[in-house]
Scaffold this active site. Structure first.
Site: not given
Length: 360
Positions: A101, A171, A195
């Site tokens: 990511w 992030d 999540k």
């Protein structure tokens, strides 16, 4: 009976949240309609939005000089918006790459700015955090970007290093609200909600207000975070059902004791699963450096990949789902987000021990 869902995202939601949503599906708060059918500009939904922002601020102790945004497009869209909003044309931005990511964030940034890899652990398979002494930070970067927790590679910053006066952007998709975080250390915290905070289809951004004053680059209004902040995240029609579920999840977490309580729970869950892996005599393996192991996402492999399909099939029959690893790594992955109860991890550890005895 509900299965224990170890999916990395969309991930398991707390059962009380799902039950409340089911109870309110057809008639929300006596309105005679579902919350998904109400106008996002009506007084009823405006209250949902206000409560969600207030609850997120309380949960994370967000200072008053930060704006809270709820957006569509997920973390990936936010990754593209960061340089558009916070970097001048051609200005450098620094990225520390610790997994898939982080690479994705870098890819999204390489449009109109000089995206610079300040450090990367790719040459060692993303199994550790690059030592801060090796970070090559630019002198005039618009910001430094890190991925707090790598969902695929299972690498997590336990303490993000200081980066001087340069704004720090992170992030937090897969670790937000899993433990206390000092928001004021960051200029931007952002991520997808699917999540720890709620369902897929909505994202969050916590932005220090002085960054919103930056001119950035030419962009359409819909891509301008200043405009979203000015309109209370309602510049266009938001995903109201997702926002409502996010709000229910926030209230559930606050009712359970907040981030300090979830930090304790998550530490116990991670310790239990890593002990099952490390104590298996090599039947299961996790290759991340112990100091960088994620509490949220635990990738592991079996000593013989020929057993993978059998493991997944038997796990599913035992009520354990969502364990297949990401295609980038293969193997298995167990995600231990806030809504995963410790009983689920105990069940997984017990299954793993039994499977190893029968197939070792």
């Amino acid at each position: 009976m509900r299965a224990f869902n170890f999916s990395a995202g969309p991930a398991t939601l707390a059962e009380p949240v799902l039950r409340q949503a089911a109870d309110e599906m057809l008639d929300w708060r006596g309105t005679g309609a579902s919350v998904a059918e109400l106008s996002h500009r009506g007084a009823e939904f405006m209250q949902v939005a206000a409560e969600a922002e207030a609850d997120l601020r309380t949960l994370l102790s967000v200072p008053a000089d930060y704006a809270v945004l709820f957006t569509t497009g997920g973390a990936t869209l936010m990754q593209a918006l960061l340089p558009l909003n916070f970097a001048a044309p051609g200005q450098a931005v620094d990225y520390v790459i610790t997994g898939h990511w982080g690479k994705t964030a870098l890819k999204q940034a390489r449009h109109g700015v000089a995206a610079h890899v300040a450090a990367s652990s790719e040459d060692t398979g993303f199994r550790d955090i690059p030592p801060p002494s090796e970070w090559r930070l630019s002198n005039d970067a618009a910001y430094v970007h890190v991925t707090a927790n790598e969902t695929i590679h299972g690498v997590e910053f336990r303490d993000v290093p200081e980066v001087g006066a340069t704004p720090l952007v992170a992030d937090f998709s897969s670790s937000i609200a899993s433990e206390p975080v000092e928001v004021s250390r960051y200029a931007v915290l952002y991520g997808g909600a699917q999540k720890n905070l709620g369902p897929a289809g909505i994202a969050f951004a916590i932005v220090r207000r002085d960054l919103l004053e930056r001119e950035g680059q030419p962009r359409a209004e819909i891509l301008d975070l200043r405009a979203h902040a000015a309109k209370g995240s309602m510049l266009n029609t938001p995903p109201t059902w997702n926002w409502y579920l996010l709000g229910l999840s926030l209230k559930w977490m606050l009712g359970e004791g907040g981030v300090a309580e979830f930090a304790r729970r998550n530490a116990r869950k991670a310790e239990l699963l890593y002990a099952a892996i490390d104590g298996s005599g090599g039947f299961y393996r996790n290759q991340v450096a112990p100091a960088a192991r994620s509490r949220m996402n635990v990738p592991f492999s079996l000593h013989d990949s020929a057993l993978d399909a059998t493991f997944l099939s038997e796990a599913k029959a035992s009520g354990l789902i969502g364990l297949k690893g990401h295609r980038a790594l293969g193997g298995m992955r167990a995600s231990l987000y806030n809504a995963m109860p410790e009983a689920g991890v105990q069940a997984l550890a017990g299954f793993m021990a039994d499977f190893a005895r029968r197939h070792g």
